[in-house]
Design an enzyme around this catalytic site. Structure first.
Site, PDB file in Angstrom:
ATOM      1  CD  GLU A 290      -1.500  -0.055   3.637  1.00 32.85           C
ATOM      2  OE1 GLU A 290      -2.700  -0.205   3.316  1.00 32.85           O
ATOM      3  OE2 GLU A 290      -1.134   0.086   4.816  1.00 32.85           O
ATOM      4  CB  ILE A 291       1.651   3.879  -2.194  1.00 36.45           C
ATOM      5  CG1 ILE A 291       2.660   2.813  -2.668  1.00 36.45           C
ATOM      6  CG2 ILE A 291       2.287   5.274  -2.189  1.00 36.45           C
ATOM      7  CD1 ILE A 291       3.136   3.004  -4.092  1.00 36.45           C
TER       8      ILE A 291
END
Length: 392
Positions: A290-291
């Protein structure tokens, strides 16, 4: 008239080869695996993938790791990892450094509930020119909260084990899920950070990424980026959605008008999941990649939501993971247009892939979703997300 033996052997070989080619034409790799989406759905990863819409920040000398005035913004690569996982962590780092971070030199921040040893520090720092930070998780962030009934937790863990819920009987796994859900962004080491990219040991990255991903998130006002979108095990989250409904009833003001409710409450894709999870589709962004914008987790809406869930006890009495918790919050409290599929980032966390069709990718079969058993194709929730998000 009898044919000579060499000629007979040649004819037999040609016939076998023809049958083999016919078999490959009709039952070859492109058709041997079940379709991972609904009838008529076409996986975008089968199409040529380019970079996202600009502007894009390219690497140059100003991104050198020792430049205090570089274009880097306040962002970090982030990993929760144990000393014993150093080889897996180094493997993941090598992949991401090779494909992206050697150009941009964003710092690495490692978290552990025990102090990192010298070997871990030496091996991880050796594979990057970027700065590495080694952080100890405060005990009050990691410990099982005092309001959790230990006897009930132990009994619940046994039930989860009987239901074959992975890691359901491991206290440390429950603690990890809670920390990743509502504690990691509170750590002082992230106080000045705006964005993070989560990386886990033993994951793989396949594609060269030639732009500053964090800058792209900032410039395009994106809150969250993912690669893989799955259905969850409903037995592990049976009361998560009912508790969410209780929270929404108390705080309807937090629900964004451009939410992804249809993604969260779909029952056509996996009716069995919807029923067992009491109205939740179980679709979630697989959060080992996840960013994200830390501002979302720090918002009052999310903080209040996490506090409600924490007090409900499901991180321990069930096995609520950070992936469904993050995903439900994003699906309810954020504009869905601010959630981005990084289709150009080739990624694997066993047993799932994000494999773009791109000359920038190596070692990842285009369009591959899994290299596991055929039943795993049913776990792909991307078609529903693309439909709800208006992506086709």
């Amino acid at each position: 008239m009898a044919f000579p033996k060499p000629l007979r052997a040649l004819v037999a070989f040609v016939l076998i080869l023809c049958f083999f080619l016919i078999f490959q034409t009709f039952l070859g790799p492109g058709k041997s695996k079940p379709h991972s989406g609904p009838a008529g759905w076409h996986d975008p990863n089968q199409e040529l993938t380019g970079e996202p819409e600009g502007p894009l920040w390219r690497a140059d000398d100003s991104y050198a790791g020792d430049n205090p005035n570089s274009p880097r913004i306040n962002a970090t690569l982030l990993a929760l990892v144990r000393n014993s996982e150093v080889e897996g962590m180094v493997s993941a780092m090598i992949d991401l450094e090779r494909t992206w971070n050697h150009k941009f030199n964003y710092p690495w921040t490692f978290f552990n509930d025990e102090p990192f040893n010298d070997l871990f520090k030496k091996k991880t720092q050796a594979v990057t020119k970027a700065k590495c930070h080694y952080e100890l998780i405060p005990k009050e962030h990691w410990a099982i909260p005092p309001f959790i009934n230990n006897a009930l937790f132990q009994e619940s863990a046994k039930i989860l084990a009987e239901q074959d819920i992975q890691y359901g009987n491991m206290a440390s796994y429950h603690q990890m899920c809670r920390w990743n859900s509502g504690m990691f962004y509170k750590h002082p080491a992230l106080a000045n950070m705006q964005y993070y990219w989560r990386v886990e040991p033993n994951v793989h990255f396949f594609c060269d990424v030639d732009y500053d991903v964090f800058r792209w998130m900032q410039d395009h006002n994106k809150t969250y980026g993912f690669t893989i979108n799955l259905y969850d095990a409903p037995q592990s989250i049976t009361t998560l959605w009912p508790e969410t409904l209780k929270f929404m009833a108390r705080h309807p003001e937090y629900v964004h008008p451009e939410n992804a409710m249809d993604w969260l409450t779909d029952k056509e894709g996996r009716m069995d999941h919807y029923e067992k999870a009491n109205g939740y589709s179980t679709c979630h962004f697989w959060s080992n990649f996840e960013i994200g914008d830390l501002g979302f987790w720090r918002s009052k809406a999310y903080e209040d939501y996490f506090e409600h869930l924490d007090r409900a006890g499901g991180f321990f009495y069930e096995r609520w993971g950070d992936a469904p918790v993050h995903s439900i919050a994003l699906g309810l409290f954020e504009d869905k247009s601010k959630i981005h599929w990084f289709r150009d980032i080739g990624y694997q966390h066993i047993p799932y892939f994000n494999c773009p069709t791109s000359p920038k990718c190596r070692g990842c079969e285009q369009g591959r979703f899994t290299d596991g058993e055929d039943f795993l194709y049913a776990e792909d929730c991307r078609p529903l997300w693309f439909k709800v998000a208006g992506m086709g």
